[in-house]
Design a protein around this motif. Sequence first.
Motif, PDB file in Angstrom:
ATOM      1  N   VAL A  18      25.442 -15.178  -8.717  1.00 24.30           N
ATOM      2  CA  VAL A  18      25.927 -14.255  -7.820  1.00 24.30           C
ATOM      3  C   VAL A  18      27.050 -14.673  -6.919  1.00 24.30           C
ATOM      4  O   VAL A  18      28.047 -13.793  -6.676  1.00 24.30           O
ATOM      5  N   ARG A  19      26.606 -15.868  -6.221  1.00 26.04           N
ATOM      6  CA  ARG A  19      27.439 -16.194  -4.861  1.00 26.04           C
ATOM      7  C   ARG A  19      29.096 -16.750  -5.512  1.00 26.04           C
ATOM      8  O   ARG A  19      29.975 -16.363  -5.036  1.00 26.04           O
ATOM      9  N   HIS A  20      28.980 -17.513  -6.417  1.00 30.44           N
ATOM     10  CA  HIS A  20      30.197 -18.147  -7.046  1.00 30.44           C
ATOM     11  C   HIS A  20      30.813 -17.764  -8.251  1.00 30.44           C
ATOM     12  O   HIS A  20      31.903 -17.854  -8.262  1.00 30.44           O
ATOM     13  N   ARG A  21      30.012 -16.919  -8.978  1.00 32.10           N
ATOM     14  CA  ARG A  21      30.763 -16.416 -10.033  1.00 32.10           C
ATOM     15  C   ARG A  21      31.182 -14.771 -10.037  1.00 32.10           C
ATOM     16  O   ARG A  21      31.436 -14.217 -10.918  1.00 32.10           O
ATOM     17  N   GLY A  22      30.421 -14.062  -9.133  1.00 32.59           N
ATOM     18  CA  GLY A  22      30.437 -12.453  -8.903  1.00 32.59           C
ATOM     19  C   GLY A  22      29.711 -11.740  -9.811  1.00 32.59           C
ATOM     20  O   GLY A  22      29.975 -10.751 -10.045  1.00 32.59           O
ATOM     21  N   PHE A  23      28.576 -12.420 -10.446  1.00 32.92           N
ATOM     22  CA  PHE A  23      27.847 -11.925 -11.278  1.00 32.92           C
ATOM     23  C   PHE A  23      27.053 -10.893 -10.364  1.00 32.92           C
ATOM     24  O   PHE A  23      26.523 -11.304  -9.220  1.00 32.92           O
ATOM     25  N   SER A  24      26.323  -9.740 -11.089  1.00 33.29           N
ATOM     26  CA  SER A  24      25.493  -8.975 -10.453  1.00 33.29           C
ATOM     27  C   SER A  24      24.078  -9.691 -10.609  1.00 33.29           C
ATOM     28  O   SER A  24      23.979 -10.704 -11.681  1.00 33.29           O
ATOM     29  N   GLU A  25      23.100  -9.369  -9.773  1.00 34.73           N
ATOM     30  CA  GLU A  25      22.064 -10.348  -9.895  1.00 34.73           C
ATOM     31  C   GLU A  25      21.222  -9.878 -11.227  1.00 34.73           C
ATOM     32  O   GLU A  25      20.856 -10.838 -11.885  1.00 34.73           O
ATOM     33  N   ASP A  26      21.370  -8.458 -11.744  1.00 32.58           N
ATOM     34  CA  ASP A  26      20.685  -8.085 -13.033  1.00 32.58           C
ATOM     35  C   ASP A  26      21.287  -8.918 -14.017  1.00 32.58           C
ATOM     36  O   ASP A  26      20.627  -9.357 -15.021  1.00 32.58           O
ATOM     37  N   ASP A  27      22.793  -8.939 -13.930  1.00 36.83           N
ATOM     38  CA  ASP A  27      23.387  -9.544 -15.446  1.00 36.83           C
ATOM     39  C   ASP A  27      23.163 -11.109 -15.219  1.00 36.83           C
ATOM     40  O   ASP A  27      23.132 -11.669 -16.353  1.00 36.83           O
ATOM     41  N   ALA A  28      22.913 -11.827 -14.242  1.00 32.97           N
ATOM     42  CA  ALA A  28      22.649 -13.158 -14.048  1.00 32.97           C
ATOM     43  C   ALA A  28      20.964 -13.407 -14.703  1.00 32.97           C
ATOM     44  O   ALA A  28      20.893 -14.322 -15.534  1.00 32.97           O
ATOM     45  N   ARG A  29      20.254 -12.479 -14.137  1.00 33.74           N
ATOM     46  CA  ARG A  29      18.854 -12.543 -14.498  1.00 33.74           C
ATOM     47  C   ARG A  29      19.007 -12.295 -16.294  1.00 33.74           C
ATOM     48  O   ARG A  29      18.174 -13.340 -17.022  1.00 33.74           O
ATOM     49  N   ASN A  30      19.531 -11.632 -16.702  1.00 29.42           N
ATOM     50  CA  ASN A  30      19.676 -11.384 -18.006  1.00 29.42           C
ATOM     51  C   ASN A  30      20.206 -12.331 -18.877  1.00 29.42           C
ATOM     52  O   ASN A  30      19.755 -12.647 -19.959  1.00 29.42           O
ATOM     53  N   ARG A  31      21.314 -13.115 -18.571  1.00 36.46           N
ATOM     54  CA  ARG A  31      21.971 -13.997 -19.283  1.00 36.46           C
ATOM     55  C   ARG A  31      20.973 -15.231 -19.081  1.00 36.46           C
ATOM     56  O   ARG A  31      20.750 -15.942 -20.178  1.00 36.46           O
ATOM     57  N   ILE A  32      20.281 -15.527 -18.016  1.00 40.22           N
ATOM     58  CA  ILE A  32      19.252 -16.562 -18.018  1.00 40.22           C
ATOM     59  C   ILE A  32      18.125 -16.307 -19.083  1.00 40.22           C
ATOM     60  O   ILE A  32      17.535 -16.902 -19.937  1.00 40.22           O
ATOM     61  N   ALA A  33      17.680 -15.167 -19.176  1.00 37.41           N
ATOM     62  CA  ALA A  33      16.715 -14.696 -19.883  1.00 37.41           C
ATOM     63  C   ALA A  33      16.994 -15.001 -21.299  1.00 37.41           C
ATOM     64  O   ALA A  33      16.157 -15.107 -22.176  1.00 37.41           O
ATOM     65  N   ASN A  34      18.460 -14.667 -21.778  1.00 38.94           N
ATOM     66  CA  ASN A  34      18.836 -14.705 -22.931  1.00 38.94           C
ATOM     67  C   ASN A  34      18.993 -16.280 -23.572  1.00 38.94           C
ATOM     68  O   ASN A  34      19.063 -16.526 -24.767  1.00 38.94           O
ATOM     69  N   GLN A  35      18.735 -17.225 -22.652  1.00 32.64           N
ATOM     70  CA  GLN A  35      18.877 -18.423 -23.124  1.00 32.64           C
ATOM     71  C   GLN A  35      17.407 -19.297 -23.258  1.00 32.64           C
ATOM     72  O   GLN A  35      16.212 -18.351 -23.182  1.00 32.64           O
ATOM     73  N   ALA A  36      17.428 -20.413 -24.064  1.00 34.93           N
ATOM     74  CA  ALA A  36      16.216 -21.099 -24.253  1.00 34.93           C
ATOM     75  C   ALA A  36      15.281 -21.037 -22.975  1.00 34.93           C
ATOM     76  O   ALA A  36      15.911 -21.193 -22.006  1.00 34.93           O
ATOM     77  N   ALA A  37      14.115 -21.038 -23.164  1.00 32.17           N
ATOM     78  CA  ALA A  37      12.970 -21.029 -21.856  1.00 32.17           C
ATOM     79  C   ALA A  37      13.390 -22.685 -21.433  1.00 32.17           C
ATOM     80  O   ALA A  37      13.517 -23.622 -22.070  1.00 32.17           O
ATOM     81  N   ARG A  38      13.227 -22.750 -19.930  1.00 29.29           N
ATOM     82  CA  ARG A  38      13.397 -23.940 -19.130  1.00 29.29           C
ATOM     83  C   ARG A  38      12.334 -25.055 -19.847  1.00 29.29           C
ATOM     84  O   ARG A  38      12.762 -26.325 -20.134  1.00 29.29           O
TER      85      ARG A  38
END
Length: 77
Positions: free
Chosen positions: A22-42
């Motif tokens: 959000v801070r450095h790339r200008g993503f919305s919080e929802d977009d950032a969370r969706n992108r992370i959710a689409n990755q393999a689990a930590r």
Amino acid sequence: WPGLVATIVVDLDPEVAVERLVRHRGFSEDDARNRIANQAAREERLAGADFVVDNHGDPEALEAEVDRAWDWIHTLR
């Protein structure tokens, strides 16, 4: 090193990742969370890692982690 396979994972708490996106790339919080959710689990990424780079610190700390990763890579020869 032909045939050598090693997995390096760059680890970061998902909440910190959201904040940085959000801070450095200008993503919305929802977009950032969706992108992370689409990755393999930590947990899956960490379980499959041969080496983990800790990305929780500042850029200088990350640089030190990358140096540590390079040192590890050189032990694989």
